[in-house]
Design a protein around this motif. Structure first.
Motif, PDB file in Angstrom:
ATOM      1  N   LYS A  99       0.827  -1.359   0.000  1.00  0.00           N
ATOM      2  CA  LYS A  99      -0.089  -0.114  -0.197  1.00  0.00           C
ATOM      3  C   LYS A  99       0.929   1.315  -0.007  1.00  0.00           C
ATOM      4  O   LYS A  99       2.057   1.441   0.432  1.00  0.00           O
ATOM      5  CB  LYS A  99      -1.025  -0.198   1.129  1.00  0.00           C
ATOM      6  N   LYS A 100       0.163   2.319  -0.486  1.00  0.00           N
ATOM      7  CA  LYS A 100       1.032   3.555  -0.294  1.00  0.00           C
ATOM      8  C   LYS A 100       0.956   4.039   1.244  1.00  0.00           C
ATOM      9  O   LYS A 100      -0.002   3.953   1.938  1.00  0.00           O
ATOM     10  CB  LYS A 100       0.397   4.744  -1.095  1.00  0.00           C
ATOM     11  N   THR A 101       2.265   4.319   1.625  1.00  0.00           N
ATOM     12  CA  THR A 101       2.238   4.744   3.185  1.00  0.00           C
ATOM     13  C   THR A 101       2.876   6.166   3.264  1.00  0.00           C
ATOM     14  O   THR A 101       3.689   6.455   2.584  1.00  0.00           O
ATOM     15  CB  THR A 101       3.285   3.691   3.790  1.00  0.00           C
ATOM     16  N   ILE A 102       2.488   6.915   4.328  1.00  0.00           N
ATOM     17  CA  ILE A 102       2.907   8.214   4.416  1.00  0.00           C
ATOM     18  C   ILE A 102       2.960   8.417   5.983  1.00  0.00           C
ATOM     19  O   ILE A 102       2.269   8.070   6.662  1.00  0.00           O
ATOM     20  CB  ILE A 102       1.726   9.309   4.135  1.00  0.00           C
ATOM     21  N   TRP A 103       4.371   9.015   6.037  1.00  0.00           N
ATOM     22  CA  TRP A 103       4.877   9.289   7.500  1.00  0.00           C
ATOM     23  C   TRP A 103       4.728  10.833   7.823  1.00  0.00           C
ATOM     24  O   TRP A 103       5.578  11.456   6.788  1.00  0.00           O
ATOM     25  CB  TRP A 103       6.173   8.850   7.767  1.00  0.00           C
ATOM     26  N   VAL A 104       4.137  11.319   8.653  1.00  0.00           N
ATOM     27  CA  VAL A 104       4.485  12.797   8.865  1.00  0.00           C
ATOM     28  C   VAL A 104       5.025  12.853  10.294  1.00  0.00           C
ATOM     29  O   VAL A 104       4.351  12.665  11.371  1.00  0.00           O
ATOM     30  CB  VAL A 104       2.993  13.368   8.807  1.00  0.00           C
ATOM     31  N   LEU A 113      14.596  14.416  12.855  1.00  0.00           N
ATOM     32  CA  LEU A 113      13.302  13.492  12.966  1.00  0.00           C
ATOM     33  C   LEU A 113      13.262  12.565  14.030  1.00  0.00           C
ATOM     34  O   LEU A 113      14.239  12.273  14.498  1.00  0.00           O
ATOM     35  CB  LEU A 113      13.443  12.588  11.560  1.00  0.00           C
ATOM     36  N   SER A 114      12.150  12.346  14.404  1.00  0.00           N
ATOM     37  CA  SER A 114      11.971  11.368  15.489  1.00  0.00           C
ATOM     38  C   SER A 114      12.657   9.934  15.032  1.00  0.00           C
ATOM     39  O   SER A 114      13.034   9.550  14.045  1.00  0.00           O
ATOM     40  CB  SER A 114      10.383  11.063  15.759  1.00  0.00           C
ATOM     41  N   MET A 115      12.898   9.225  16.198  1.00  0.00           N
ATOM     42  CA  MET A 115      13.492   7.797  15.902  1.00  0.00           C
ATOM     43  C   MET A 115      12.590   6.889  15.022  1.00  0.00           C
ATOM     44  O   MET A 115      12.765   6.542  14.030  1.00  0.00           O
ATOM     45  CB  MET A 115      13.635   7.017  17.028  1.00  0.00           C
ATOM     46  N   SER A 116      11.297   7.240  15.176  1.00  0.00           N
ATOM     47  CA  SER A 116      10.211   6.308  14.344  1.00  0.00           C
ATOM     48  C   SER A 116      10.515   7.068  12.838  1.00  0.00           C
ATOM     49  O   SER A 116      10.134   6.250  11.934  1.00  0.00           O
ATOM     50  CB  SER A 116       8.844   6.316  15.014  1.00  0.00           C
ATOM     51  N   GLY A 117      10.471   8.235  12.736  1.00  0.00           N
ATOM     52  CA  GLY A 117      10.765   9.057  11.555  1.00  0.00           C
ATOM     53  C   GLY A 117      11.831   8.672  10.829  1.00  0.00           C
ATOM     54  O   GLY A 117      11.478   8.264   9.619  1.00  0.00           O
ATOM     55  N   LYS A 118      12.863   8.313  11.344  1.00  0.00           N
ATOM     56  CA  LYS A 118      14.046   7.793  10.822  1.00  0.00           C
ATOM     57  C   LYS A 118      13.945   6.492  10.181  1.00  0.00           C
ATOM     58  O   LYS A 118      14.271   6.181   9.061  1.00  0.00           O
ATOM     59  CB  LYS A 118      15.356   8.069  11.782  1.00  0.00           C
ATOM     60  N   ILE A 119      13.110   5.733  11.041  1.00  0.00           N
ATOM     61  CA  ILE A 119      13.111   4.304  10.665  1.00  0.00           C
ATOM     62  C   ILE A 119      12.185   4.311   9.429  1.00  0.00           C
ATOM     63  O   ILE A 119      12.281   3.837   8.505  1.00  0.00           O
ATOM     64  CB  ILE A 119      12.586   3.349  11.598  1.00  0.00           C
ATOM     65  N   ALA A 120      11.121   5.003   9.613  1.00  0.00           N
ATOM     66  CA  ALA A 120      10.144   5.177   8.355  1.00  0.00           C
ATOM     67  C   ALA A 120      10.639   5.794   7.115  1.00  0.00           C
ATOM     68  O   ALA A 120      10.140   5.517   6.154  1.00  0.00           O
ATOM     69  CB  ALA A 120       8.846   6.080   8.892  1.00  0.00           C
ATOM     70  N   SER A 121      11.396   6.480   7.230  1.00  0.00           N
ATOM     71  CA  SER A 121      12.290   7.188   6.008  1.00  0.00           C
ATOM     72  C   SER A 121      12.922   6.276   5.112  1.00  0.00           C
ATOM     73  O   SER A 121      13.280   6.455   4.156  1.00  0.00           O
ATOM     74  CB  SER A 121      12.970   8.418   6.579  1.00  0.00           C
ATOM     75  N   LYS A 122      13.072   4.811   5.725  1.00  0.00           N
ATOM     76  CA  LYS A 122      14.117   4.107   5.085  1.00  0.00           C
ATOM     77  C   LYS A 122      12.947   3.268   4.070  1.00  0.00           C
ATOM     78  O   LYS A 122      13.421   2.439   3.225  1.00  0.00           O
ATOM     79  CB  LYS A 122      14.415   3.011   5.866  1.00  0.00           C
ATOM     80  N   PHE A 123      11.518   3.181   4.332  1.00  0.00           N
ATOM     81  CA  PHE A 123      10.760   2.360   3.482  1.00  0.00           C
ATOM     82  C   PHE A 123       9.472   2.790   3.324  1.00  0.00           C
ATOM     83  O   PHE A 123       8.931   2.170   2.494  1.00  0.00           O
ATOM     84  CB  PHE A 123      10.676   1.067   4.554  1.00  0.00           C
ATOM     85  N   VAL A 124       8.973   3.733   3.677  1.00  0.00           N
ATOM     86  CA  VAL A 124       7.592   4.479   3.469  1.00  0.00           C
ATOM     87  C   VAL A 124       7.506   5.010   1.870  1.00  0.00           C
ATOM     88  O   VAL A 124       8.747   5.588   1.491  1.00  0.00           O
ATOM     89  CB  VAL A 124       7.095   5.218   4.245  1.00  0.00           C
ATOM     90  N   SER A 125       6.407   5.483   1.423  1.00  0.00           N
ATOM     91  CA  SER A 125       6.545   5.953   0.067  1.00  0.00           C
ATOM     92  C   SER A 125       6.609   7.521   0.200  1.00  0.00           C
ATOM     93  O   SER A 125       7.206   7.983  -0.723  1.00  0.00           O
ATOM     94  CB  SER A 125       4.702   5.834  -0.483  1.00  0.00           C
ATOM     95  N   HIS A 126       6.183   8.051   1.285  1.00  0.00           N
ATOM     96  CA  HIS A 126       6.323   9.528   1.383  1.00  0.00           C
ATOM     97  C   HIS A 126       6.714   9.960   2.813  1.00  0.00           C
ATOM     98  O   HIS A 126       6.094   9.424   3.581  1.00  0.00           O
ATOM     99  CB  HIS A 126       5.210  10.416   0.855  1.00  0.00           C
ATOM    100  N   VAL A 127       7.922  10.615   3.270  1.00  0.00           N
ATOM    101  CA  VAL A 127       7.945  11.251   4.367  1.00  0.00           C
ATOM    102  C   VAL A 127       7.954  12.792   4.460  1.00  0.00           C
ATOM    103  O   VAL A 127       8.637  13.466   3.588  1.00  0.00           O
ATOM    104  CB  VAL A 127       9.438  10.760   4.931  1.00  0.00           C
ATOM    105  N   TYR A 128       7.209  13.253   5.608  1.00  0.00           N
ATOM    106  CA  TYR A 128       7.194  14.545   5.631  1.00  0.00           C
ATOM    107  C   TYR A 128       7.587  15.309   6.995  1.00  0.00           C
ATOM    108  O   TYR A 128       7.122  14.546   7.972  1.00  0.00           O
ATOM    109  CB  TYR A 128       5.852  15.046   5.511  1.00  0.00           C
ATOM    110  N   THR A 129       8.472  16.217   6.976  1.00  0.00           N
ATOM    111  CA  THR A 129       8.525  17.068   8.160  1.00  0.00           C
ATOM    112  C   THR A 129       8.127  18.222   8.319  1.00  0.00           C
ATOM    113  O   THR A 129       7.284  18.511   7.167  1.00  0.00           O
ATOM    114  CB  THR A 129      10.371  17.371   8.184  1.00  0.00           C
ATOM    115  N   GLN A 130       7.650  18.786   9.599  1.00  0.00           N
ATOM    116  CA  GLN A 130       6.704  20.196   9.341  1.00  0.00           C
ATOM    117  C   GLN A 130       7.848  21.215   9.665  1.00  0.00           C
ATOM    118  O   GLN A 130       7.452  22.306  10.013  1.00  0.00           O
ATOM    119  CB  GLN A 130       5.987  19.656  10.815  1.00  0.00           C
TER     120      GLN A 130
END
Length: 152
Positions: A99-104, A113-130
């Motif tokens: 599925k398409k995945t998005i981490w904000v 980035l948060s620890m979870s954000g750093k992990i997510a940035s390795k595999f999700v479709s899109h990563v956003y920082t604020q």
């Protein structure tokens, strides 16, 4: 389009709710770790999962199992999360199902980035920082939940 929106309690949940205008016209199913949050999204389907963290991996395993069941039942096209560990797990499950995945990442993470954000940035479709200063490579800045401009 069907969207599965996942966040744990506190600021993660509030930030996820602030993103709901982005999904206007879509079917949004919410998932969180606190059953009473269903009242904040009365016109949407809502599921509760256990609230785990890296400190209690057995609870995370229960969350993982619950998320797999939810995804199989609801068949969302997109999964989005603002964190924390349960949201990251949801995106892992989403990738398993292709599925398409998005981490904000949380607005609270100003310097990195948060620890979870750093992990997510390795595999999700899109990563956003604020925060614009954290945007680089795959990590994009498209506004903040604190601003009125929500272009995610």
């Amino acid at each position: 389009m069907k969207v599965l929106a996942v966040a744990s309690v506190g600021g993660h949940w509030i930030q996820l709710l602030r993103l709901t205008p982005v999904f206007e016209g879509q079917e949004v199913i919410f998932v969180s770790t606190k059953a009473s949050f269903a009242a904040t999204v009365p016109d949407h389907s809502f599921y509760t999962i256990p609230d785990g963290s890296r400190k209690n991996p057995l609870v995370l395993l229960k969350s993982f199992k619950a998320l797999i069941s939810i995804i199989m039942k609801e068949q969302p096209e997109v999964l989005i999360s603002t964190g924390a560990a349960p949201g990251l797990l949801a995106l892992i499950c989403g990738r398993i199902f292709k599925k398409k995945t998005i981490w904000v990442d949380s607005v609270a993470n100003v310097e990195q980035l948060s620890m979870s954000g750093k992990i997510a940035s390795k595999f999700v479709s899109h990563v956003y920082t604020q925060w614009p200063n954290l945007a680089q490579g795959r990590i994009k800045y498209a506004g903040s939940v604190l601003s009125k401009d929500q272009n995610l």
